[in-house]
Motif scaffolding. Sequence first.
Motif, PDB file in Angstrom:
ATOM      1  N   VAL A  22      54.555  55.995  36.535  1.00  0.00           N
ATOM      2  CA  VAL A  22      54.545  57.408  36.888  1.00  0.00           C
ATOM      3  C   VAL A  22      53.929  57.521  38.277  1.00  0.00           C
ATOM      4  O   VAL A  22      52.890  56.926  38.554  1.00  0.00           O
ATOM      5  CB  VAL A  22      53.690  58.193  35.865  1.00  0.00           C
ATOM      6  CG1 VAL A  22      53.632  59.664  36.233  1.00  0.00           C
ATOM      7  CG2 VAL A  22      54.267  58.006  34.470  1.00  0.00           C
ATOM      8  N   LEU A  23      54.559  58.253  39.156  1.00  0.00           N
ATOM      9  CA  LEU A  23      54.036  58.405  40.520  1.00  0.00           C
ATOM     10  C   LEU A  23      52.752  59.225  40.501  1.00  0.00           C
ATOM     11  O   LEU A  23      52.587  60.101  39.655  1.00  0.00           O
ATOM     12  CB  LEU A  23      55.049  59.131  41.399  1.00  0.00           C
ATOM     13  CG  LEU A  23      56.273  58.322  41.812  1.00  0.00           C
ATOM     14  CD1 LEU A  23      57.262  59.229  42.534  1.00  0.00           C
ATOM     15  CD2 LEU A  23      55.871  57.169  42.703  1.00  0.00           C
ATOM     16  N   PRO A  24      51.831  58.966  41.443  1.00  0.00           N
ATOM     17  CA  PRO A  24      50.648  59.827  41.549  1.00  0.00           C
ATOM     18  C   PRO A  24      51.086  61.266  41.774  1.00  0.00           C
ATOM     19  O   PRO A  24      52.124  61.512  42.398  1.00  0.00           O
ATOM     20  CB  PRO A  24      49.920  59.283  42.779  1.00  0.00           C
ATOM     21  CG  PRO A  24      50.499  57.935  43.039  1.00  0.00           C
ATOM     22  CD  PRO A  24      51.874  57.928  42.470  1.00  0.00           C
ATOM     23  N   ALA A  25      50.269  62.203  41.262  1.00  0.00           N
ATOM     24  CA  ALA A  25      50.632  63.625  41.338  1.00  0.00           C
ATOM     25  C   ALA A  25      51.007  64.029  42.758  1.00  0.00           C
ATOM     26  O   ALA A  25      50.353  63.638  43.727  1.00  0.00           O
ATOM     27  CB  ALA A  25      49.444  64.461  40.854  1.00  0.00           C
ATOM     28  N   GLY A  26      52.061  64.795  42.888  1.00  0.00           N
ATOM     29  CA  GLY A  26      52.432  65.376  44.170  1.00  0.00           C
ATOM     30  C   GLY A  26      53.189  64.462  45.099  1.00  0.00           C
ATOM     31  O   GLY A  26      53.494  64.845  46.232  1.00  0.00           O
ATOM     32  N   THR A  27      53.491  63.249  44.680  1.00  0.00           N
ATOM     33  CA  THR A  27      54.129  62.324  45.615  1.00  0.00           C
ATOM     34  C   THR A  27      55.635  62.159  45.367  1.00  0.00           C
ATOM     35  O   THR A  27      56.309  61.494  46.147  1.00  0.00           O
ATOM     36  CB  THR A  27      53.479  60.928  45.568  1.00  0.00           C
ATOM     37  OG1 THR A  27      53.593  60.437  44.241  1.00  0.00           O
ATOM     38  CG2 THR A  27      52.037  60.975  45.983  1.00  0.00           C
ATOM     39  N   TYR A  72      54.685  49.688  46.143  1.00  0.00           N
ATOM     40  CA  TYR A  72      55.073  49.545  44.736  1.00  0.00           C
ATOM     41  C   TYR A  72      55.829  50.788  44.257  1.00  0.00           C
ATOM     42  O   TYR A  72      56.850  50.693  43.573  1.00  0.00           O
ATOM     43  CB  TYR A  72      53.802  49.314  43.917  1.00  0.00           C
ATOM     44  CG  TYR A  72      53.948  49.512  42.437  1.00  0.00           C
ATOM     45  CD1 TYR A  72      54.354  48.473  41.610  1.00  0.00           C
ATOM     46  CD2 TYR A  72      53.665  50.749  41.864  1.00  0.00           C
ATOM     47  CE1 TYR A  72      54.482  48.659  40.248  1.00  0.00           C
ATOM     48  CE2 TYR A  72      53.788  50.952  40.508  1.00  0.00           C
ATOM     49  CZ  TYR A  72      54.199  49.902  39.705  1.00  0.00           C
ATOM     50  OH  TYR A  72      54.334  50.103  38.360  1.00  0.00           O
ATOM     51  N   ASP A  73      55.338  51.971  44.632  1.00  0.00           N
ATOM     52  CA  ASP A  73      56.018  53.215  44.247  1.00  0.00           C
ATOM     53  C   ASP A  73      57.411  53.309  44.854  1.00  0.00           C
ATOM     54  O   ASP A  73      58.358  53.732  44.203  1.00  0.00           O
ATOM     55  CB  ASP A  73      55.209  54.434  44.704  1.00  0.00           C
ATOM     56  CG  ASP A  73      53.955  54.624  43.873  1.00  0.00           C
ATOM     57  OD1 ASP A  73      53.968  54.238  42.691  1.00  0.00           O
ATOM     58  OD2 ASP A  73      52.969  55.162  44.411  1.00  0.00           O
ATOM     59  N   VAL A  74      57.512  52.929  46.124  1.00  0.00           N
ATOM     60  CA  VAL A  74      58.807  53.004  46.801  1.00  0.00           C
ATOM     61  C   VAL A  74      59.790  52.033  46.130  1.00  0.00           C
ATOM     62  O   VAL A  74      60.935  52.384  45.843  1.00  0.00           O
ATOM     63  CB  VAL A  74      58.659  52.677  48.309  1.00  0.00           C
ATOM     64  CG1 VAL A  74      60.021  52.562  48.972  1.00  0.00           C
ATOM     65  CG2 VAL A  74      57.814  53.746  48.995  1.00  0.00           C
ATOM     66  N   ILE A  75      59.307  50.836  45.857  1.00  0.00           N
ATOM     67  CA  ILE A  75      60.156  49.829  45.225  1.00  0.00           C
ATOM     68  C   ILE A  75      60.619  50.309  43.850  1.00  0.00           C
ATOM     69  O   ILE A  75      61.784  50.159  43.477  1.00  0.00           O
ATOM     70  CB  ILE A  75      59.406  48.477  45.146  1.00  0.00           C
ATOM     71  CG1 ILE A  75      59.236  47.911  46.565  1.00  0.00           C
ATOM     72  CG2 ILE A  75      60.127  47.491  44.248  1.00  0.00           C
ATOM     73  CD1 ILE A  75      58.344  46.678  46.643  1.00  0.00           C
ATOM     74  N   GLY A  76      59.674  50.933  43.126  1.00  0.00           N
ATOM     75  CA  GLY A  76      60.030  51.486  41.821  1.00  0.00           C
ATOM     76  C   GLY A  76      61.089  52.562  41.941  1.00  0.00           C
ATOM     77  O   GLY A  76      62.056  52.603  41.174  1.00  0.00           O
TER      78      GLY A  76
END
Length: 341
Positions: A8-13, A147-151
Amino acid sequence: MSNPVSHVLPAGTDAVVGQIRDAIVSRQRFLITSHARPDGDSIGSQLAMAFALDALGKQSRIINADRAPDHYYEFPGLGRIEIAAEVPADAIADAVIVMECGDLTRTGVRGFEERYIINIDHHAGNRMYGAINWFDESAAACSEMVYDVIGALGVPMSLEIATHIYLAILTDTGSFHHSNITPRTFDICRQTVEAGVNPAIMARRVYDSNSFGKLKLIGALLDQMELVHDGRVAVLRLDDDVLASCGCTNNDTEGIINLPLTAREIQAVVFFRTTAEGEVRVSMRSKYDVDVRMVANEHGGGGHKNAAGFTVTGPLHELQPLIVERLVRAVDEGLESRPPE
Ligand code: AMP
Ligand code: MN
């Protein structure tokens, strides 16, 4: 075995990560860069991104101002990094992914200015110089953001990607010492270990690969270490002569600054590295709420609360008392805000 990245992405991102995903999906050729004198986070973030772009069938070139310290070359893909002071004329690209840089001059590479830039960074004070800017000070390492972008791109967590994400977190948290570590940090690390990363091997490779010369250098530096403010502030100094007398190069200085903090009383360390050209590179580290970033900011540098730095030209004998006095103040302010142990 490679597991899909699920999180789950950090809030607001969501919005900005979605923009970065779309910008990457719709482009084919990328340049990747990060700051001069790269550290583990800049190396790991860049290579994790490069391996993810490979997985998507995209082209990428990594261009850095300086070579990474030797021990990083044991990790996958380091040979891909091109060292240049200027973007090579044949580096045609649809976008540049800049990581870990508060402004473009931090890259130490000229020629990115007029390009389509995706700016991904976790240093406070980012100048938002990109076409897309994602800045998240809460990330313990820039690789948490990668990591978030890759996800978001749906790329599976390969062993190469996992290795670089873990490498970046391991080093940028000062091997899990700094105060910006969150449950999310461990959640990401957990996934990298599931993907095959071996934390013991990683730690040995990063921290236990010193040369004998570096051990001598550590001895020489600690031997001449000064303690001030009842031992709460430690001062280290290094010049070319001491470096050469130990048979060392600049690569061998990495991490030495953290050693004084292993003494219970020491709350902040400053490391002055003077060069023959009259430059002083100042690195600072601290514990808990002692904020060294504020000190770096006052001299045109930056970083994080527990790890920051700046570079100035001028005589050390003028700079040192100023910085030491300022650190004494930072320590006192930090101690006031620290919860009782
Ligand atoms: P160092 O002491 O060089 O390992 O740097 C510690 C932290 O401060 C890292 O996050 C660096 O990116 C940051 N930093 C060091 N020097 C500068 C500078 N001149 N400008 C901005 N940030 C810096
Ligand atoms: Mn970083």
